[in-house]
Design a protein around this motif. Structure first.
Motif, PDB file in Angstrom:
ATOM      1  N   HIS A 256       9.929  64.221  11.512  1.00 42.37           N
ATOM      2  CA  HIS A 256       9.334  63.039  12.165  1.00 42.37           C
ATOM      3  C   HIS A 256      10.213  61.793  12.012  1.00 42.37           C
ATOM      4  O   HIS A 256      10.352  60.998  12.956  1.00 42.37           O
ATOM      5  CB  HIS A 256       7.949  62.799  11.551  1.00 42.37           C
ATOM      6  CG  HIS A 256       7.194  61.664  12.131  1.00 42.37           C
ATOM      7  ND1 HIS A 256       6.504  61.748  13.317  1.00 42.37           N
ATOM      8  CD2 HIS A 256       7.023  60.387  11.703  1.00 42.37           C
ATOM      9  CE1 HIS A 256       5.942  60.583  13.582  1.00 42.37           C
ATOM     10  NE2 HIS A 256       6.238  59.730  12.612  1.00 42.37           N
TER      11      HIS A 256
ATOM     12  N   HIS B 260      12.003  59.294  14.755  1.00 45.28           N
ATOM     13  CA  HIS B 260      11.995  57.821  14.881  1.00 45.28           C
ATOM     14  C   HIS B 260      13.424  57.273  15.035  1.00 45.28           C
ATOM     15  O   HIS B 260      13.639  56.313  15.767  1.00 45.28           O
ATOM     16  CB  HIS B 260      11.338  57.194  13.652  1.00 45.28           C
ATOM     17  CG  HIS B 260       9.839  57.101  13.741  1.00 45.28           C
ATOM     18  ND1 HIS B 260       9.199  56.445  14.768  1.00 45.28           N
ATOM     19  CD2 HIS B 260       8.850  57.568  12.922  1.00 45.28           C
ATOM     20  CE1 HIS B 260       7.881  56.515  14.583  1.00 45.28           C
ATOM     21  NE2 HIS B 260       7.643  57.191  13.471  1.00 45.28           N
TER      22      HIS B 260
ATOM     23  N   SER C 126       7.558  52.404   8.864  1.00 47.33           N
ATOM     24  CA  SER C 126       6.354  52.941   9.508  1.00 47.33           C
ATOM     25  C   SER C 126       5.181  52.793   8.550  1.00 47.33           C
ATOM     26  O   SER C 126       5.266  52.083   7.547  1.00 47.33           O
ATOM     27  CB  SER C 126       6.581  54.407   9.873  1.00 47.33           C
ATOM     28  OG  SER C 126       6.634  55.181   8.696  1.00 47.33           O
ATOM     29  N   GLY C 127       4.089  53.501   8.855  1.00 52.34           N
ATOM     30  CA  GLY C 127       2.928  53.423   7.979  1.00 52.34           C
ATOM     31  C   GLY C 127       3.141  54.173   6.672  1.00 52.34           C
ATOM     32  O   GLY C 127       2.490  53.887   5.677  1.00 52.34           O
ATOM     33  N   GLY C 128       4.060  55.145   6.684  1.00 49.11           N
ATOM     34  CA  GLY C 128       4.266  55.972   5.491  1.00 49.11           C
ATOM     35  C   GLY C 128       5.614  55.783   4.832  1.00 49.11           C
ATOM     36  O   GLY C 128       5.805  56.219   3.688  1.00 49.11           O
TER      37      GLY C 128
ATOM     38  N   GLY D  54       4.478  49.185   6.971  1.00 49.31           N
ATOM     39  CA  GLY D  54       3.312  49.315   7.855  1.00 49.31           C
ATOM     40  C   GLY D  54       2.024  49.379   7.049  1.00 49.31           C
ATOM     41  O   GLY D  54       0.990  48.825   7.451  1.00 49.31           O
TER      42      GLY D  54
ATOM     43  N   ASP E 257      -1.292  47.090   7.238  1.00 47.90           N
ATOM     44  CA  ASP E 257      -2.660  47.618   7.391  1.00 47.90           C
ATOM     45  C   ASP E 257      -3.578  47.108   6.287  1.00 47.90           C
ATOM     46  O   ASP E 257      -4.739  46.773   6.531  1.00 47.90           O
ATOM     47  CB  ASP E 257      -2.621  49.153   7.416  1.00 47.90           C
ATOM     48  CG  ASP E 257      -1.880  49.686   8.629  1.00 47.90           C
ATOM     49  OD1 ASP E 257      -1.796  48.964   9.638  1.00 47.90           O
ATOM     50  OD2 ASP E 257      -1.360  50.820   8.571  1.00 47.90           O
TER      51      ASP E 257
ATOM     52  N   GLY F 228      -0.911  46.160  12.078  1.00 46.61           N
ATOM     53  CA  GLY F 228       0.310  45.507  12.551  1.00 46.61           C
ATOM     54  C   GLY F 228       0.127  44.680  13.811  1.00 46.61           C
ATOM     55  O   GLY F 228       0.405  43.474  13.815  1.00 46.61           O
ATOM     56  N   PRO F 229      -0.352  45.306  14.899  1.00 43.19           N
ATOM     57  CA  PRO F 229      -0.467  44.554  16.150  1.00 43.19           C
ATOM     58  C   PRO F 229      -1.407  43.353  16.022  1.00 43.19           C
ATOM     59  O   PRO F 229      -1.150  42.295  16.593  1.00 43.19           O
ATOM     60  CB  PRO F 229      -1.035  45.584  17.132  1.00 43.19           C
ATOM     61  CG  PRO F 229      -0.743  46.915  16.524  1.00 43.19           C
ATOM     62  CD  PRO F 229      -0.698  46.714  15.055  1.00 43.19           C
TER      63      PRO F 229
ATOM     64  N   GLU G 284       0.376  40.600  14.108  1.00 43.94           N
ATOM     65  CA  GLU G 284       1.425  39.983  14.940  1.00 43.94           C
ATOM     66  C   GLU G 284       0.810  38.981  15.936  1.00 43.94           C
ATOM     67  O   GLU G 284       1.309  37.865  16.109  1.00 43.94           O
ATOM     68  CB  GLU G 284       2.221  41.050  15.694  1.00 43.94           C
ATOM     69  CG  GLU G 284       3.362  40.425  16.489  1.00 43.94           C
ATOM     70  CD  GLU G 284       4.193  41.419  17.287  1.00 43.94           C
ATOM     71  OE1 GLU G 284       3.716  42.524  17.576  1.00 43.94           O
ATOM     72  OE2 GLU G 284       5.342  41.068  17.627  1.00 43.94           O
TER      73      GLU G 284
ATOM     74  N   GLY H 165       6.940  52.650  13.439  1.00 42.66           N
ATOM     75  CA  GLY H 165       5.846  51.892  14.036  1.00 42.66           C
ATOM     76  C   GLY H 165       5.984  50.386  13.893  1.00 42.66           C
ATOM     77  O   GLY H 165       5.625  49.642  14.805  1.00 42.66           O
ATOM     78  N   VAL H 166       6.521  49.910  12.753  1.00 44.35           N
ATOM     79  CA  VAL H 166       6.649  48.461  12.549  1.00 44.35           C
ATOM     80  C   VAL H 166       7.651  47.869  13.553  1.00 44.35           C
ATOM     81  O   VAL H 166       7.553  46.689  13.917  1.00 44.35           O
ATOM     82  CB  VAL H 166       7.044  48.149  11.084  1.00 44.35           C
ATOM     83  CG1 VAL H 166       7.215  46.656  10.852  1.00 44.35           C
ATOM     84  CG2 VAL H 166       5.983  48.705  10.127  1.00 44.35           C
TER      85      VAL H 166
ATOM     86  N   SER I 146       6.924  45.767  16.683  1.00 42.31           N
ATOM     87  CA  SER I 146       6.779  44.315  16.643  1.00 42.31           C
ATOM     88  C   SER I 146       7.951  43.643  17.351  1.00 42.31           C
ATOM     89  O   SER I 146       9.102  43.735  16.911  1.00 42.31           O
ATOM     90  CB  SER I 146       6.720  43.852  15.182  1.00 42.31           C
ATOM     91  OG  SER I 146       6.827  42.448  15.130  1.00 42.31           O
TER      92      SER I 146
ATOM     93  N   ASP J 171       4.202  56.524  17.183  1.00 42.04           N
ATOM     94  CA  ASP J 171       4.389  57.981  17.138  1.00 42.04           C
ATOM     95  C   ASP J 171       4.277  58.565  18.545  1.00 42.04           C
ATOM     96  O   ASP J 171       3.294  58.327  19.247  1.00 42.04           O
ATOM     97  CB  ASP J 171       3.343  58.607  16.207  1.00 42.04           C
ATOM     98  CG  ASP J 171       3.635  58.276  14.751  1.00 42.04           C
ATOM     99  OD1 ASP J 171       4.760  57.820  14.463  1.00 42.04           O
ATOM    100  OD2 ASP J 171       2.749  58.481  13.911  1.00 42.04           O
TER     101      ASP J 171
END
Ligand code: KG4
Ligand code: ZN
Length: 348
Positions: free
Chosen positions: A115, A119, A140-142, A167, A171, A184-185, A188, A271-272, A275, A302
């Motif tokens: 994964h 990215h 990312s989130g992880g 991320g 959260d 995140g969104p 922002e 994912g971050v 932004s 993702d």
């Protein structure tokens, strides 16, 4: 060489399928379908059991939709690329099992994809000219890490987070501020309205090396939220102070890595990197030093297009997975190699 690759991604809470088609040259994205599982918003985070069940229900239709949108019949597909890890093991298993069944029954090639490598390949889906060497910031989130990428498939870890991922910090702070998931969104959007001068939060480990730590920043926001007598009034300013601190750390380390390697390009991924604020801060800071390569937001969240693209690369090397391919929650990045020598980290 595979000319039509079906990508499948189910590592977390997005069910996604995509088709990459190449006529011997660079692959073009023919379709991308992403179904976000809204159910987790009720719980303020991903519930693994619910995620795997939702993948199971949605995946056949999502794959079908991707084929229809690409105008490609299943008979034209040469290979199936699927995320094999890291991620939620139950969610990964749905994608891996489905991909194996498709490839086995249809006698097609199968490739398991990491994964995080997906990215890394995201900007290459849109920008065919993107080539290493580059420095990559994956957030990312992880995961949060800085990589030296001398060539596709060769990765040198410069530094990673010691505690929370970037991320994850977004959260958790969103939860503290009473905002929804994913954070995140929302942060922002709110931060754009906030006063940058009202809250100055700590920038952990900013002045040293390539590693990250975000738990102290999160705690500082927690204290500020507790001290607030009017949270609705302070919310946007708190979001702004937090985002500014976190991005300052990320971009300072990215700049340090660019200066230390001398590479002309810096990739933002994960994912971050959805932004636009992060992309703007990085572009401003690295102006005249390096080019910023960042995919459009739907390719940084993702998605299966990045998985198909990374799979296409691995298939091109002659790699194939066999029927023993399994989902692994902690799958390590392939091609990780030691730094030839410790990288001198100049100031900043
Ligand atoms: O890569 P990703 O979609 O899933 C993982 O592999 O973890 O990353 C999700 C993370 C979430 O923590 C989310 O809050 C964060 O990316 N994120 C953002 C933004 N959009 C998504 N963080 C900051 N600003 C954004 N605009
Ligand atoms: Zn991800």
């Amino acid at each position: 060489m595979a000319d039509v690759v079906l990508g499948i991604e189910t590592s977390c809470d997005e069910t996604s399928a995509a088709l990459l088609v190449s006529d011997g040259g660079r692959p073009e994205l023919a379709s991308l379908v992403i179904l976000s599982q809204d159910i987790h918003k009720i719980f303020g985070g991903v519930v693994p059991e619910l995620a795997s069940r939702a993948h199971l229900t949605a995946l056949p239709a999502v794959v079908e939709r991707a084929l229809v949108e690409a105008g490609v019949g299943w008979h034209a597909v040469d290979a199936v690329a699927v995320t094999a890890g890291p991620g939620l093991v139950g969610s990964l298993l749905v994608g891996v099992t489905y991909a194996k069944a498709l490839a086995y029954a249809g006698e097609r090639a199968l490739i398991g994809v990491n994964h995080l490598e997906g990215h890394l390949f995201a900007p290459a889906v849109e920008d065919a000219a993107l080539e290493p060497p580059f420095v990559a910031l994956l957030a990312s989130g992880g995961h949060t890490m800085l990589l030296d990428v001398p060539a596709w498939g060769r990765y040198r870890m410069l530094g990673a987070t010691r505690d929370d991922a970037a991320g994850e910090a977004f959260d958790k702070v969103a939860t503290l501020l009473g905002l929804g998931y994913p954070g995140g969104p929302e942060i922002e959007r709110l931060a754009a309205l906030g006063d940058p001068a009202r809250f100055t939060f700590p920038r952990p480990m900013k002045n040293e090396g390539f590693e990250f730590s975000f738990s102290g920043l999160k705690t500082a926001v927690l204290h500020a939220v507790r001290a607030s007598t009017d949270l609705p009034r302070d919310r946007a300013d708190l979001a702004r102070g937090f985002q500014d601190a976190l991005f300052d750390v990320l971009v300072t380390k990215l700049e340090r890595a660019v200066r230390a390697t001398g590479y002309p390009t810096a990739v933002l991924g994960g994912g971050v990197a959805c932004s636009r604020t992060l992309a703007a801060v990085a572009a401003r800071r690295l102006d005249g030093i390096a080019r910023i390569a960042v995919a459009s937001p739907r390719l940084n969240a993702d998605n299966a297009a990045m998985i198909a693209r990374a799979g296409w690369f691995r298939l091109g090397l002659g790699e194939r997975s066999d029927w023993t391919l399994d989902a692994r929650a902690d799958l390590p990045l392939p091609g990780l190699e030691a730094l030839p020598q410790p990288l001198h980290a100049p100031h900043p």
